[in-house]
Write an enzyme that holds these catalytic residues in place. Sequence first.
Site, mmCIF file in Angstrom:
data_model
loop_
_atom_site.group_PDB
_atom_site.id
_atom_site.type_symbol
_atom_site.label_atom_id
_atom_site.label_comp_id
_atom_site.label_asym_id
_atom_site.label_seq_id
_atom_site.Cartn_x
_atom_site.Cartn_y
_atom_site.Cartn_z
ATOM 1 N N ASP A 314 0.794 -1.218 0.000
ATOM 2 C CA ASP A 314 0.000 0.000 0.000
ATOM 3 C C ASP A 314 0.835 1.281 0.000
ATOM 4 O OD1 ASP A 314 1.027 -0.424 2.505
ATOM 5 O OD2 ASP A 314 -0.810 0.172 3.581
ATOM 6 N N GLN A 315 2.164 1.173 -0.185
ATOM 7 C CA GLN A 315 2.956 2.403 -0.168
ATOM 8 C C GLN A 315 2.741 3.170 -1.467
ATOM 9 O OE1 GLN A 315 6.805 0.383 0.363
ATOM 10 N NE2 GLN A 315 7.533 1.412 -1.492
ATOM 11 N N GLY A 341 13.417 10.086 -24.495
ATOM 12 C CA GLY A 341 13.740 9.849 -25.894
ATOM 13 C C GLY A 341 14.572 8.602 -26.065
ATOM 14 N N GLU A 384 17.401 11.807 -31.009
ATOM 15 C CA GLU A 384 18.294 11.225 -32.004
ATOM 16 C C GLU A 384 17.595 11.146 -33.367
ATOM 17 O OE1 GLU A 384 20.170 7.599 -30.610
ATOM 18 O OE2 GLU A 384 20.130 8.300 -28.537
ATOM 19 N N TYR A 385 17.640 12.207 -34.241
ATOM 20 C CA TYR A 385 18.469 13.421 -34.089
ATOM 21 C C TYR A 385 17.685 14.588 -34.657
ATOM 22 C CZ TYR A 385 22.124 9.967 -33.474
ATOM 23 O OH TYR A 385 22.847 8.901 -33.027
ATOM 24 N N MET A 450 27.512 11.952 -27.800
ATOM 25 C CA MET A 450 27.605 10.492 -27.709
ATOM 26 C C MET A 450 28.818 10.004 -28.506
ATOM 27 S SD MET A 450 23.543 9.532 -27.751
ATOM 28 C CE MET A 450 23.059 10.806 -28.932
ATOM 29 N N TYR A 452 30.619 7.568 -28.952
ATOM 30 C CA TYR A 452 30.740 6.113 -29.069
ATOM 31 C C TYR A 452 29.810 5.700 -30.191
ATOM 32 C CZ TYR A 452 27.050 7.082 -25.614
ATOM 33 O OH TYR A 452 25.980 7.632 -24.940
#
Length: 610
Positions: A314-315, A341, A384-385, A450, A452
């Site tokens: 119930d939290q 995104g 992107e992008y 980014m 990579y």
Amino acid sequence: MSRPGVRRAIALAGAAVLAAAGGLLTATPAASAGTVTATCTKTSDWGTGFEGRCTITNETGAAIDGWTLVADLPSGTSVGATWNATKTVSGNRYTFTNAGWNGAVAAGASTSFGFSGTGPGWFTGCTVNGGACDGSGGPGGDTEAPTAPSGLRSTGKSATTVALAWTASTDDVGVTGYDVYNGTGKVQTVTGTQTTVTGLTAETAYTFTVRARDAAGNVSAASNAVSVTTDAGGGQPGPGGDKVIGYFAQWGIYQRNYHVKNIHTSGSAEKLTHINYAFGNVQNGRCTIGDSFADYEKAYTAEQSVDGVADTWDQPLRGNFNQLRKLKKMYPHIKVLFSFGGWTWSGGFGQAAQNPQAFAESCYNLVEDPRWADVFDGIDIDWEYPNACGLTCDNSGPEAFENLMGALRAKFGNGNLVTAAITADASDGGKLEKADYAGAAKYVDWYLPMTYDYFGAWAAQGPTAPHSPLTSYPGIPQQGFNTADTMAKLTSMGVPASKLLIGIGFYGRGWTGVTQSEPGGTATGAAPGTYEAGIEDYKVLKSRCPATGTVAGTAYAKCGGQWWSYDTPSTIDGKMRWASDEGLGGAFFWELSGDTTGGELITAMRNGLG
């Protein structure tokens, strides 16, 4: 623990014994007077591999300015890591060219370079500066210098860098490289027709020229001179910022079994400054929840929970959001941003850009939802992008990104962080030129380029290439696809270096069907991966396919028919020091679950930034 120096000394001593006993170490004949000669030896040989050294000796009566050694290796033998020289490979032929600092050799003096290799073979047909390495036969009769490079121009600049390009020289035999001069001092040697000179001082005038040379050591006349004044930027680069930002992927709780608790148990939490929670979706021009079960519904047991306390039925808040709340309580220095995104969910940004104010309103209401408002400290946008192609193509216009980021800043105010992950494509006409990143920079706290996934097995036949090169290198498949060029282009556009973070992938990209150990080999497709072909976590690759060499500041590995590239603690240390020297704001990585259980990579990032 053995010290590397002791291990190396023992190896060399053992090699000397082998040489005396069986002549396993080979050398070219002694130098002949009046020529440039080279002596190459195996300094260590263990049957399946070796270390070697070549010494170039100038027996002429005058200094030489540059040297090139060419030799063939038999099939099954290859040279990998090379130091104090630049290596290029074409089939079985290896070409070694001086580094920028050891090309000038005075009359009677010598210089050396070293390398490691695999296989039992050794060099044949050795030439240095066009002549036989043993000094016989003269310099091969090539006395004609290349034509001077033409059209030298600056293609970009920042406070600490100048990008240069020129038109290629011609030669009766062939041009082997270009020497770049700053005034009268040589600063670089490259094989292509463009480069970026780094480490410069802000608001300072420099004059550059370029000379071409051939394999015989003939050097051309200088190109036209180009004068460039670097931009304002607060003087010398660095020291850079110390941000360490990690992405936490919500879907990692499923197959990967990676939870917020792992950020704590791995020791990563104390090294992080920020966490980007990925991803929220973008639909119908609005920010929306991406995975409600992972985000705020999943009930955590005591064993899975950050603080060892189980969720109750119930939290009001459960899932990753509640676990992040607990993590922040344990580590109050950590800030968390909600990232929207990503590759799959960027398709909605085009519609969002049509009404950026409404988009910003929806994002603010979601990030600041009363159920989890205390969890998030801002928003990160991963489009992107903008005005370019990614998973799909966007045609929202070059001003759309600036308008969107401006609306977000206006809505979130200065009390919240507003950041963006952006393209790293610095090629001529590439994605960085499609949107106004400089204009939008005034609205963001920082950008995450980014740096990579520049190369990968989506090019199924290769050539193999490091997916996260720090710099360009001879044979790179695409100019402008490297970190240094990305940062230079952004700063030349007017983006402050302090608002740029270097990106690190906690994974590798790989091909299969590869026979060549060095980069540039052909392939038949993507190497198998645990979750997706062509990609694998560092924690798996470090033992399954250990690194065998480095190129452009990134490690690569050949194991069987597979070829992988990825960053290691050592290469990350080098990249962090580079980022600090360039005055960047810090570093970020994708993503937390790729690291080892002890956090090897994030530790290297934290230590490298200082």
